[in-house]
Design an enzyme around this catalytic site. Structure first.
Site, PDB file in Angstrom:
ATOM      1  N   ASP A  47      -6.213  11.818  13.684  1.00  0.00           N
ATOM      2  CA  ASP A  47      -6.372  11.440  12.275  1.00  0.00           C
ATOM      3  C   ASP A  47      -7.126  10.127  12.176  1.00  0.00           C
ATOM      4  O   ASP A  47      -6.725   9.220  11.452  1.00  0.00           O
ATOM      5  CB  ASP A  47      -4.995  11.366  11.605  1.00  0.00           C
ATOM      6  CG  ASP A  47      -5.101  11.454  10.091  1.00  0.00           C
ATOM      7  OD1 ASP A  47      -6.143  11.939   9.589  1.00  0.00           O
ATOM      8  OD2 ASP A  47      -4.158  11.042   9.406  1.00  0.00           O
ATOM      9  N   GLY A  79       0.569   5.320   1.409  1.00  0.00           N
ATOM     10  CA  GLY A  79      -0.210   6.314   2.150  1.00  0.00           C
ATOM     11  C   GLY A  79       0.370   7.687   1.950  1.00  0.00           C
ATOM     12  O   GLY A  79       1.227   7.895   1.075  1.00  0.00           O
ATOM     13  N   GLY A  80      -0.078   8.639   2.755  1.00  0.00           N
ATOM     14  CA  GLY A  80       0.448   9.986   2.687  1.00  0.00           C
ATOM     15  C   GLY A  80       1.919  10.021   3.086  1.00  0.00           C
ATOM     16  O   GLY A  80       2.668  10.920   2.728  1.00  0.00           O
ATOM     17  N   PHE A  81       2.352   9.021   3.806  1.00  0.00           N
ATOM     18  CA  PHE A  81       3.693   8.938   4.377  1.00  0.00           C
ATOM     19  C   PHE A  81       4.702   8.390   3.373  1.00  0.00           C
ATOM     20  O   PHE A  81       5.838   8.845   3.282  1.00  0.00           O
ATOM     21  CB  PHE A  81       3.590   7.990   5.582  1.00  0.00           C
ATOM     22  CG  PHE A  81       4.692   8.065   6.586  1.00  0.00           C
ATOM     23  CD1 PHE A  81       5.874   7.371   6.389  1.00  0.00           C
ATOM     24  CD2 PHE A  81       4.533   8.798   7.758  1.00  0.00           C
ATOM     25  CE1 PHE A  81       6.878   7.408   7.337  1.00  0.00           C
ATOM     26  CE2 PHE A  81       5.541   8.840   8.708  1.00  0.00           C
ATOM     27  CZ  PHE A  81       6.716   8.144   8.495  1.00  0.00           C
ATOM     28  N   GLY A  82       4.251   7.437   2.574  1.00  0.00           N
ATOM     29  CA  GLY A  82       5.138   6.765   1.626  1.00  0.00           C
ATOM     30  C   GLY A  82       4.679   5.329   1.441  1.00  0.00           C
ATOM     31  O   GLY A  82       3.633   4.945   1.963  1.00  0.00           O
ATOM     32  N   PRO A  83       5.466   4.528   0.694  1.00  0.00           N
ATOM     33  CA  PRO A  83       5.037   3.153   0.419  1.00  0.00           C
ATOM     34  C   PRO A  83       5.194   2.226   1.625  1.00  0.00           C
ATOM     35  O   PRO A  83       6.028   2.454   2.499  1.00  0.00           O
ATOM     36  CB  PRO A  83       5.981   2.720  -0.711  1.00  0.00           C
ATOM     37  CG  PRO A  83       7.186   3.567  -0.552  1.00  0.00           C
ATOM     38  CD  PRO A  83       6.722   4.876   0.025  1.00  0.00           C
ATOM     39  N   VAL A  84       4.363   1.182   1.652  1.00  0.00           N
ATOM     40  CA  VAL A  84       4.417   0.173   2.706  1.00  0.00           C
ATOM     41  C   VAL A  84       4.677  -1.190   2.055  1.00  0.00           C
ATOM     42  O   VAL A  84       4.024  -1.536   1.068  1.00  0.00           O
ATOM     43  CB  VAL A  84       3.089   0.137   3.507  1.00  0.00           C
ATOM     44  CG1 VAL A  84       3.162  -0.888   4.631  1.00  0.00           C
ATOM     45  CG2 VAL A  84       2.746   1.517   4.068  1.00  0.00           C
ATOM     46  N   GLY A 118       0.830  -1.212   0.000  1.00  0.00           N
ATOM     47  CA  GLY A 118       0.000   0.000   0.000  1.00  0.00           C
ATOM     48  C   GLY A 118       0.851   1.243   0.000  1.00  0.00           C
ATOM     49  O   GLY A 118       2.063   1.203   0.197  1.00  0.00           O
TER      50      GLY A 118
HETATM   51  N1  LIG Z   1       0.872  -2.882   9.674  1.00  0.00           N
HETATM   52  C1  LIG Z   1       0.301  -3.046   8.486  1.00  0.00           C
HETATM   53  N2  LIG Z   1      -0.099  -4.266   8.064  1.00  0.00           N
HETATM   54  C2  LIG Z   1      -0.701  -4.421   6.877  1.00  0.00           C
HETATM   55  N3  LIG Z   1      -0.956  -3.434   5.993  1.00  0.00           N
HETATM   56  C3  LIG Z   1      -0.578  -2.198   6.347  1.00  0.00           C
HETATM   57  C4  LIG Z   1       0.063  -1.929   7.598  1.00  0.00           C
HETATM   58  N4  LIG Z   1       0.317  -0.594   7.658  1.00  0.00           N
HETATM   59  C5  LIG Z   1      -0.165  -0.085   6.519  1.00  0.00           C
HETATM   60  N5  LIG Z   1      -0.708  -1.020   5.719  1.00  0.00           N
HETATM   61  C6  LIG Z   1      -1.330  -0.831   4.392  1.00  0.00           C
HETATM   62  O1  LIG Z   1      -0.645   0.179   3.696  1.00  0.00           O
HETATM   63  C7  LIG Z   1      -1.531   1.259   3.369  1.00  0.00           C
HETATM   64  C8  LIG Z   1      -0.808   2.578   3.506  1.00  0.00           C
HETATM   65  O2  LIG Z   1      -0.586   2.825   4.873  1.00  0.00           O
HETATM   66  P1  LIG Z   1      -0.359   4.250   5.473  1.00  0.00           P
HETATM   67  O3  LIG Z   1       1.005   4.703   5.114  1.00  0.00           O
HETATM   68  O4  LIG Z   1      -0.710   4.193   6.904  1.00  0.00           O
HETATM   69  O5  LIG Z   1      -1.324   5.189   4.685  1.00  0.00           O
HETATM   70  P2  LIG Z   1      -2.801   5.684   4.833  1.00  0.00           P
HETATM   71  O6  LIG Z   1      -3.196   5.594   6.261  1.00  0.00           O
HETATM   72  O7  LIG Z   1      -2.735   7.096   4.354  1.00  0.00           O
HETATM   73  O8  LIG Z   1      -3.604   4.784   3.953  1.00  0.00           O
HETATM   74  C9  LIG Z   1      -2.701   1.126   4.353  1.00  0.00           C
HETATM   75  O9  LIG Z   1      -3.882   1.700   3.852  1.00  0.00           O
HETATM   76  C10 LIG Z   1      -2.787  -0.368   4.544  1.00  0.00           C
HETATM   77  O10 LIG Z   1      -3.560  -0.954   3.512  1.00  0.00           O
END
Ligand SMILES: Nc1ncnc2c1ncn2[C@@H]1O[C@H](COP(=O)(O)OP(=O)(O)O)[C@@H](O)[C@H]1O
Ligand SMILES: [Mg+2]
Length: 443
Positions: free
Chosen positions: A216, A95-100, A93
């Protein structure tokens, strides 16, 4: 004793540009009362607040630093191994922070660190708030432990790189689960379970010895384990709550449009009740299957709270706005109670909103309501089938095949409503980015 921040995060500050250094606190900290060891799930010692860290020195004992909180400092090389060089196959995924990325820690990596899957979040350094949010997240999540908060396993702070390592949550975020286009929708009882779990997470933060405002709260920050236990993630905007006689903390307005409380947007005054409002929005999303803000809808229906709130207290109107994807498979009594709760959480008078522990008490019995709405199900299913439906999380999909279906007309815009601007999902109320931005103000 003075402790330098860089002694807690060796290597973090060498390369830091001045503008990325944490700002000075807005007001001096008051003398604090002696810690009471009442929170079993937080640490024995007093939590270090984010504003303590934002000064260049600390006056707390080193024993309360993160060194005591079992958070691991990883090297970038270790995280490369864990995620197979951040391969696209492991991408989960953005998010606003960067890739996961998903990764796997094996039991040889560190003594005391068990083999487990993890999620590794990489900070996108383009974001000016990036380092500050990273630090806030490490400080809060590094010290708070609760079954309804995602567990931070460690971080990496090497030169300009900033990463976070969390327990892996197999069902991803509530946002993904609720608004995914091509899958069975979440059953009613699962929705109530998620609402309850998330409410417990917020209640824990608000009632901690040193209260925390999450700021948030939204579906993408509620992560789900394999049993749909909800855990809060993303503490980048979290804030220490008001202490002593203060009723609020004053801060510039940040959060996500559609979820932020109106009085917070207007005044910058942040209270735990601001989180309660955001919780009410998420509860509405669970009830209606609609997003907080949906620009694909008609003007009148774009803002979920404005559109839905007037309809929550009338059983007949409520039936028309319940998520059509539930296909009538919900508890009418439960839905009415949840709708009233959402109504109260969304009160424009912040003082009229319930506390999060009152929300928990209201939600607790709702997860067990299994009666199926008679409003949309005019034919009663054979009792054997009814029994089968009560079992297990996937009951709805299985039972649905033989059921007469009668969804409400006019509400089902399931393709249109999922098309959404990526930006809209993330933290949009940022300094210099929005008319909602207010300057930092003091009380
Ligand atoms: N601990 C985690 N386990 C599984 N998936 C995660 C986890 N953290 C984040 N993700 C996935 O990655 C995506 C991006 O996360 P994040 O950076 O928190 O952005 P946002 O909250 O803006 O969607 C999330 O929407 C989720 O689907
Ligand atoms: Mg998130």
């Amino acid at each position: 004793m003075k402790i330098k921040l860089d002694s807690l995060f060796p290597g973090c500050f060498k390369q830091m540009r001045p503008e990325t250094m944490p700002a000075t606190p807005m007001k001096p900290k008051k003398a604090e009362p002696a810690p009471a060891a009442k929170q079993a799930s937080s640490f024995h010692h007093r939590r270090i607040s984010a504003s303590d860290f934002s000064s260049s020195a600390l006056s707390e004992d080193l024993s309360i630093s993160l060194a005591g909180s079992n958070i691991h400092a990883f090297t970038l090389q270790e995280l490369r191994v864990i995620t197979q060089s951040f391969s696209s196959a492991n991408f989960i995924g953005e998010g606003g922070f960067g890739p996961v990325h998903k990764g796997f820690i094996d039991d040889r990596l560190r003594p005391g660190l068990k083999a487990q899957p993890v999620a590794v979040k990489l900070l996108d350094l383009d974001g000016s708030q990036g380092h500050r949010e990273w630090l806030t997240e490490v400080i809060f999540l590094g010290q708070l432990r609760h079954p309804h908060l995602v567990k931070l396993i460690g971080y990496c702070c090497e030169e300009e790189h900033r990463l976070l390592v969390y327990e892996y949550m197999p069902r991803g975020s509530l946002e993904n689960q609720l608004f995914r286009r091509y899958s069975a929708s979440l059953p009613w009882s699962t929705r109530m379970k998620i609402a309850l779990g998330a409410a417990k997470g917020l209640a824990f933060l608000h009632e901690a010895e040193k209260p925390v405002i999450f700021r948030d709260f939204k579906g993408s920050n509620i992560l789900l384990d394999s049993d749909y236990n909800a855990k809060l993630s993303d503490f980048g905007l979290a804030k220490d709550g008001p202490e002593g006689d203060d009723t609020h903390v004053s801060t510039r307005v940040m959060g996500t449009q559609g979820y932020a409380a109106p009085e917070y947007i207007m005044t910058g005054h942040l209270t735990p009740a601001s989180d309660v409002y955001s919780f009410g929005i998420v509860l509405l999303e669970l009830l209606t299957g609609r997003r907080a803000i949906d620009k694909t809808r008609s003007h009148r229906e774009q803002n979920l709270a404005d559109w839905a709130r007037p309809q929550l207290k009338d059983a007949r109107k409520l039936r028309r706005i319940i998520d059509p994807r539930l296909e009538g498979m919900y508890s009418e009594e439960g839905a009415q109670a949840a709708a009233l709760l959402a109504y109260d959480c969304l009160s424009h008078r912040s003082k009229s909103r319930p506390t999060m522990s009152a929300v928990v008490n209201t939600l607790e019995p709702l997860k067990d309501y299994k009666d199926v709405s008679m409003a949309t199900f005019v034919y009663t299913a054979p009792s054997a089938q009814k029994e089968a439906k009560k079992e297990g999380g996937r009951d709805q999909a299985a039972a649905g095949e033989d059921e007469p279906k009668e969804t409400e007309k006019g509400n089902d815009d399931r393709h249109g409503r999922h098309r959404q601007d990526h930006q809209q999902k993330h933290k949009v109320v940022r300094p210099n980015q929005s008319h909602l931005h207010h300057q930092v103000r003091s009380i």
